[in-house]
Write a protein that holds these residues in place. Structure first.
Motif, PDB file in Angstrom:
ATOM      1  N   GLU A 102       0.828  -1.205   0.000  1.00  0.00           N
ATOM      2  CA  GLU A 102       0.000   0.000   0.000  1.00  0.00           C
ATOM      3  C   GLU A 102       0.868   1.262   0.000  1.00  0.00           C
ATOM      4  O   GLU A 102       1.016   1.943   1.012  1.00  0.00           O
ATOM      5  CB  GLU A 102      -0.946  -0.006   1.209  1.00  0.00           C
ATOM      6  N   GLN A 122       0.295   3.253  -8.308  1.00  0.00           N
ATOM      7  CA  GLN A 122       0.500   2.297  -7.215  1.00  0.00           C
ATOM      8  C   GLN A 122       1.337   1.134  -7.765  1.00  0.00           C
ATOM      9  O   GLN A 122       0.799   0.172  -8.303  1.00  0.00           O
ATOM     10  CB  GLN A 122      -0.840   1.800  -6.685  1.00  0.00           C
ATOM     11  N   ALA A 187      -5.273   3.149   5.005  1.00  0.00           N
ATOM     12  CA  ALA A 187      -4.075   2.461   4.520  1.00  0.00           C
ATOM     13  C   ALA A 187      -2.790   3.154   4.927  1.00  0.00           C
ATOM     14  O   ALA A 187      -1.703   2.660   4.660  1.00  0.00           O
ATOM     15  CB  ALA A 187      -4.126   2.354   2.996  1.00  0.00           C
ATOM     16  N   VAL A 192      -3.414   5.653  -1.675  1.00  0.00           N
ATOM     17  CA  VAL A 192      -4.166   4.395  -1.678  1.00  0.00           C
ATOM     18  C   VAL A 192      -5.585   4.633  -1.179  1.00  0.00           C
ATOM     19  O   VAL A 192      -6.552   4.095  -1.709  1.00  0.00           O
ATOM     20  CB  VAL A 192      -3.461   3.326  -0.820  1.00  0.00           C
TER      21      VAL A 192
END
Length: 269
Positions: A102, A122, A187, A192
């Protein structure tokens, strides 16, 4: 605008400086820049690469998290410069250090104190998100739209990062936590959590610190998908506003209801 090119730059930084060290950091590559705030060689190298590449696209000041830690005066660019880049080279450094996926690489373009474009990549989760002011929010070619949250608080799910909250506010949130379906800690990476809001995993996000590299990208992404990102007095989020406190919610009705519940009553009122 530079939508595809900036996405490529963030992927380049991830491939060059971040992913080779994911779950492979040496002890000497991790330090504390302030108590409880970790920074790694990946943060610094990624920011240097992103900064150089962005200035090749648009020669504007780059307000990077790590550069600003060394020179807080860089924040003035958000107030004074016609345009400025905002960069978080590794959002969720603690997760990255712990080997958790994350974390995100983020950038935003600010003009006149207003975010006009944003990018979130990500690397470990294989997702990317972009938004342009007035042009919608997108993920890998799919336009994002946040559906309204449930009307009843008992069905609303949220995340509140309580670490930086005033103790009285933190205590009040603990008191009303049972009124909601769920209030988690999130997170611990804005890059995230904001996408999780858009996918419906949570219906609101409550933050105290609102550093521009954490929130300029996600706030634009959220609002372009139909969500609401406002200061606690109801004014829109702007990266050149250094006040604390931010509530992001799936829709205006949800924002209002959550704000009513999580705000401590005024003494004597």
């Amino acid at each position: 605008m530079y939508m595809e090119k900036v996405t490529e730059i963030l992927h380049e930084a991830a491939a060059t400086a971040i992913l080779p060290r994911y779950q492979a950091l040496a002890a000497g590559e991790i330090t504390e820049k302030s108590p409880g705030e970790l920074v790694t060689v990946a943060d610094r190298e990624a920011e240097q690469l992103i900064t150089r590449r962005l200035r090749e696209l648009l020669d504007a000041p780059v307000v990077g998290e790590e550069a600003t830690a060394a020179d807080p005066g860089l924040l003035r660019a958000l107030h004074e410069a016609p345009a400025a880049w905002v960069v978080d080279p590794l959002d969720g450094t603690a997760n990255f250090v712990a080997g958790r996926p994350e974390y995100a690489v983020q950038a935003a373009l600010v003009r006149g104190g207003r975010t006009v474009a944003c990018w979130i990549v990500q690397p470990a989760l294989g997702q990317e998100f972009t938004a342009e002011l007035g042009g919608g929010a997108w993920s890998s070619g799919v336009r994002l739209h946040r559906e309204p949250a449930p009307a009843e608080p008992e069905q609303i799910r949220g995340a509140a990062l309580t670490k930086y909250l005033d103790p009285a506010i933190r205590e009040h949130i603990e008191t009303v936590r049972s009124r909601f379906a769920l209030v988690e800690s999130g997170a611990k990476a804005a890059g995230v959590d904001y996408p999780r809001l858009l996918t419906g995993a949570v219906d609101f996000l409550r933050y105290q610190r609102t550093l521009p590299w954490d929130h300029a990208p996600g706030a634009l992404l959220a609002t372009e998908a139909g969500a609401v990102a406002q200061r606690l007095d109801g004014s829109p989020y702007r990266p050149d506003d250094d006040r604390t406190g931010l509530l992001v919610a799936a829709d205006r009705a949800c924002w209002t209801r959550v704000q009513e519940l999580i705000t401590p009553p005024v003494a004597g009122a």
